[in-house]
Design an enzyme around this catalytic site. Structure first.
Site, PDB file in Angstrom:
ATOM      1  N   CYS A 134       0.883  -1.203   0.073  1.00  0.00           N
ATOM      2  CA  CYS A 134       0.140   0.028  -0.112  1.00  0.00           C
ATOM      3  C   CYS A 134       0.791   1.246   0.094  1.00  0.00           C
ATOM      4  O   CYS A 134       2.193   0.981   0.034  1.00  0.00           O
ATOM      5  CB  CYS A 134      -0.951   0.011   1.166  1.00  0.00           C
ATOM      6  SG  CYS A 134      -0.086   0.193   2.769  1.00  0.00           S
ATOM      7  N   CYS A 185       3.649   1.492   2.520  1.00  0.00           N
ATOM      8  CA  CYS A 185       4.710   0.873   2.440  1.00  0.00           C
ATOM      9  C   CYS A 185       5.769   1.621   1.650  1.00  0.00           C
ATOM     10  O   CYS A 185       6.810   1.718   1.715  1.00  0.00           O
ATOM     11  CB  CYS A 185       4.454  -0.576   1.638  1.00  0.00           C
ATOM     12  SG  CYS A 185       3.471  -1.730   2.554  1.00  0.00           S
ATOM     13  N   ASP A 199       7.732  25.618 -34.130  1.00  0.00           N
ATOM     14  CA  ASP A 199       9.082  25.933 -35.315  1.00  0.00           C
ATOM     15  C   ASP A 199       8.213  25.828 -36.356  1.00  0.00           C
ATOM     16  O   ASP A 199       7.850  24.385 -36.580  1.00  0.00           O
ATOM     17  CB  ASP A 199      10.010  25.159 -34.710  1.00  0.00           C
ATOM     18  CG  ASP A 199      11.266  25.405 -35.823  1.00  0.00           C
ATOM     19  OD1 ASP A 199      11.566  26.492 -35.699  1.00  0.00           O
ATOM     20  OD2 ASP A 199      11.758  24.335 -36.243  1.00  0.00           O
TER      21      ASP A 199
END
Length: 772
Positions: free
Chosen positions: A24, A27, A463
């Site tokens: 989870c 952790c 560009d």
């Protein structure tokens, strides 16, 4: 910081770890905090991939990092090095060893499952037998406990026995994770699940043991005080949720795995005049290999013989085949559709476009968006708070009602409903799916921060050459102004331009070569953004812009200027040619607007972006192109030199704009880096791609719009996931504490929340299909 201080800074490298046992967001937070305590170490941990990217400074070994993770209660190891024979080298982008050559096992690369453990302690295959046992045994436990008509004498003992394997073996992944973390005085979401299940079972067992006759008669006597069915059914629901989660997350990572499987497995090389088939990982620079119709191109290179059409849709996302001829570059993993080609390898192993795509996607998936930090911070303190709320709920119910059963039910419901697995999954699964889908569409998102950047961008610099237009100029007219005729003007100009790499120069040289031919040149000089000079047939020849001529002492009369304006008014790019100090002619070149540029710019405007055309061409040409694609006249920056592109970006930023920049050349790289969001066209140079945040592997401006749409859609999905995950817990905990939520319903709702978050993220897999 001074130069001396910078030099004293320790150098760093980046390693990738596989980490087993994380379940989870708590952790994740624990691992990151522990690694962060090592001096100079920075870590980004990914829950669905069970991996970590760790920046390790000089003086700290990789083994120290691994030992720190192991000491935290998880199992870490370096990601596997590819099998022998593959061309491996250190990636400049990530610092770890990769070789993503086609044909390599995708399980040995970032983003692919490289071990038998996924989030929540197992793959779908590992969870399946535990889930099957839980379903088989929980069904009779639930039915007997809830329906008096099915009860029999001493049924409580039977359901207690049936529930025991469910709450022990089936629930073992939860208990194991909780135990590992408890040994380190830590808690995670599994702590809540384990405590809830154990408490429900042990409470029921104690009640039954202290009152053996409480279920002696069917439908009579205190059976409501038994919670065996709660323990069993909660376990079943949570296992089901995690099983579905594991399946869904495997699908979320399929895009990268599929990408890495695109490459050819074998190559037919020319060795000693004969064709020899070898594994693709044995190709080396300079090898010439054969590509027959219907075969994949083995690696990046250029055509040395033959002509064909290449289907690059798997790499670029573009559906139309691209014609290639001698000297044209080709990309590994693309499909040769017609003629036979001989290709010379220029990139192999980890240098290839496919390998670069894999690295960029993996890097993005392993990173962490700023929005994810919120979930991590909440999860880090969430579990202890929930345990405290559960205990407080039990005590308050007991004090106010004196009913142990009601107090226990409410406390267990709080534990079960609070488990915010959805919080831990909300960001990484959305990111995993979005970046994977992007790779399928030929769009590479370099990192999670890019998602945040796309949301705020309001201006995009385009560009002109190579982005809005094809960038392939061709000589349209040669206008003599002196005694020389048009053919001689083109011949002399072509001679000096042939020594330059500039597209305009190459177009003039190509026209001269196809017409009067190229004369030898000496004393060649080139000025970027200006022009070229050389000696041809003993004459000094200059070709370039007006400023280049006047800077070299060549006077332009009013008649000359009128001729120039006349050419420019046609939308052409006009180049002066001078011989021995006098103007002798004007060469006009024309570029063509790419198909779809106008539609793409309309899409960018619909996204709320202000498109600005940026070009080194003159104002008349720029205005004509801008009008053709739907850009306002005031949004044109013309006659901008390469170094001026950065200044253009800075100027807009100073005015308060958040700027994206799309370009494809070396001279775009600095502007791409300066922009708030740099977008490189994949047909461009490595320097441009490296400097950018987003890369579109094709040559279509429409992909730029698609890239921004996908990034924003991914961010929106992550935000939706986080909102519902927070909302769910914010509502669920007080409802459970008030005794209004049965623990079984709480377990089902908690499992459903995780599955819904993953399912919502998987909707990104369908992004763009309606338009393809």
């Amino acid at each position: 910081m001074s130069t001396e201080e910078l030099l004293r800074q320790p150098s760093t490298h980046v390693i990738e770890l596989d980490i087993e046992g994380m379940t989870c967001a708590s952790c994740v937070g624990r691992v990151e905090r522990k690694l962060g305590k090592l001096d100079g170490v920075q870590a980004s941990v990914n829950l669905p991939l069970e991996s970590a990217q760790v920046s390790v400074p000089e003086g700290i070994s990789d083994q120290q990092v691994i030992d720190t993770v192991n000491a935290t209660g998880y199992k870490a190891r370096l990601k596997p090095v590819p099998s022998p024979g593959l061309d491996t080298r250190t990636s400049d982008m990530s610092g770890h060893v990769h070789a993503m050559q086609g044909g390599q096992d995708p399980d040995a690369v970032p983003g692919a499952d490289s071990h038998d453990h996924t989030n929540h302690g197992g793959t779908a295959a590992a969870l399946r037998p535990r889930l099957v046992l839980a379903v088989v045994l929980s069904a009779p436990v639930f039915l007997i406990s809830m329906f008096p008509a099915l009860q029999f004498p001493h049924w409580g003992w039977v359901v207690g026995v049936l529930a025991l394997p469910v709450v022990t073996w089936s629930a073992w992944p939860f208990h194991r994770a909780a135990g590992i973390n408890a040994r380190h005085l830590a808690s995670t979401m599994d702590t809540l699940v384990s405590l809830g299940v154990i408490a429900a079972y042990l409470f029921s067992a104690v009640m039954l043991a202290t009152n053996p006759t409480m279920t002696a008669h069917p439908g009579m006597g205190g059976h409501a005080e038994l919670y065996f069915e709660v323990a069993a059914v909660v376990t079943t629901f949570l296992l089901l949720g995690r099983y579905l989660e594991a399946n869904a997350k495997a699908r979320a990572g399929d895009a990268l795995k599929a990408l890495l499987r695109l490459g050819a497995k074998d190559a037919t090389v020319i060795r000693g005049g004969s064709e020899v088939k070898i594994p693709v990982d044995e190709l080396v620079h300079g090898d010439v290999f054969v590509v027959r119709p219907g075969e994949k191109i083995a690696t990046d290179g250029f055509v040395v013989e033959g002509r064909s059409a290449i289907d690059a849709s798997l790499i670029t996302g573009e559906s139309l085949p691209v014609d290639v001829d001698v000297d044209d570059t080709v990309t590994g993993a693309t499909l040769n559709t017609s003629g036979r080609l001989l290709v010379k390898a220029t990139r192999v192993g980890s240098e290839t476009t496919l390998a670069q795509m894999g690295r960029l996607v993996s890097q993005a998936q392993s990173g962490k968006a700023p929005i994810a930090r919120l979930a991590d911070r909440v999860s880090a303190v969430f579990v202890p708070i929930v345990i405290g709320i559960s205990l407080l709920t039990f005590l308050l119910w007991l004090l106010t009602t004196g009913n142990v059963q009601d107090a226990f039910t409410a406390a267990v419901a709080v534990l079960v409903i609070a488990c915010p697995c959805a919080l831990g999954l909300a960001t990484p699964v959305g990111l995993l799916t979005g970046t994977g889908r992007g790779a399928q569409l030929g769009i590479l998102i370099k990192g999670p921060q890019v998602l945040e950047d796309t949301r705020t961008v309001d201006t995009i610099l385009l560009d002109k050459t190579g982005t809005v237009t094809t960038g392939k100029l061709a000589v349209a007219r040669t206008r003599p102004l002196d005694t020389l005729d048009a053919i001689e003007v083109l011949r002399l100009a072509g001679a000096v331009e042939a020594a330059s790499e500039h597209p305009i120069a190459q177009a003039i040289a190509h026209a001269a070569k196809s017409g009067p031919g190229l004369a030898p040149v000496s004393d060649f000089e080139s000025a970027p953004g200006g022009g070229v000079r050389g000696t041809v047939d003993g004459q000094t020849v200059l070709a370039g812009r007006a400023g280049w001529l006047t800077g070299n002492g060549i006077a332009l009369t009013a008649a000359h200027q009128a001729a120039l304006e006349e050419e420019q008014n046609t939308g052409a790019t006009a180049i002066w040619v001078a011989v021995d100090g006098r103007p002798v002619g004007i060469i006009s070149l024309e570029d063509t607007i790419k198909d779809g540029s106008r539609a793409a710019i309309a899409r960018l405007q619909a996204l709320g972006l202000r498109p600005i055309l940026l070009t080194g061409d003159n104002a008349a040409v720029a205005a004509q192109v801008a009008a053709a694609v739907g850009i306002a006249a005031q949004d044109v920056f013309a006659e901008v030199l390469p170094e001026g592109k950065v200044e253009a970006v800075k100027r807009l930023q100073t005015e308060g704009a958040t700027v994206a920049m799309a370009g494809d050349g070396v001279n775009d790289a600095a502007a791409l880096a300066q922009a708030d969001l740099g977008i490189a066209m994949g047909s461009g140079t490595d320097v441009a791609i490296e400097a950018a945040d987003l890369t579109v592997m094709g040559n279509d401006l429409g992909q730029v719009a698609t890239a921004i749409e996908l990034s924003r859609k991914t961010l929106a999905t992550i935000k939706t996931n986080l909102f519902w995950a927070f909302f769910y817990n914010a509502i669920g905990i007080p409802v459970a504490a008030l005794g209004l939520l049965n623990p079984m319903i709480a377990g089902a709702a908690m499992a459903a929340s995780s599955v819904l978050v993953v399912a919502n993220s998987l909707r990104l897999r369908r992004f763009g299909r309606q338009t393809r």
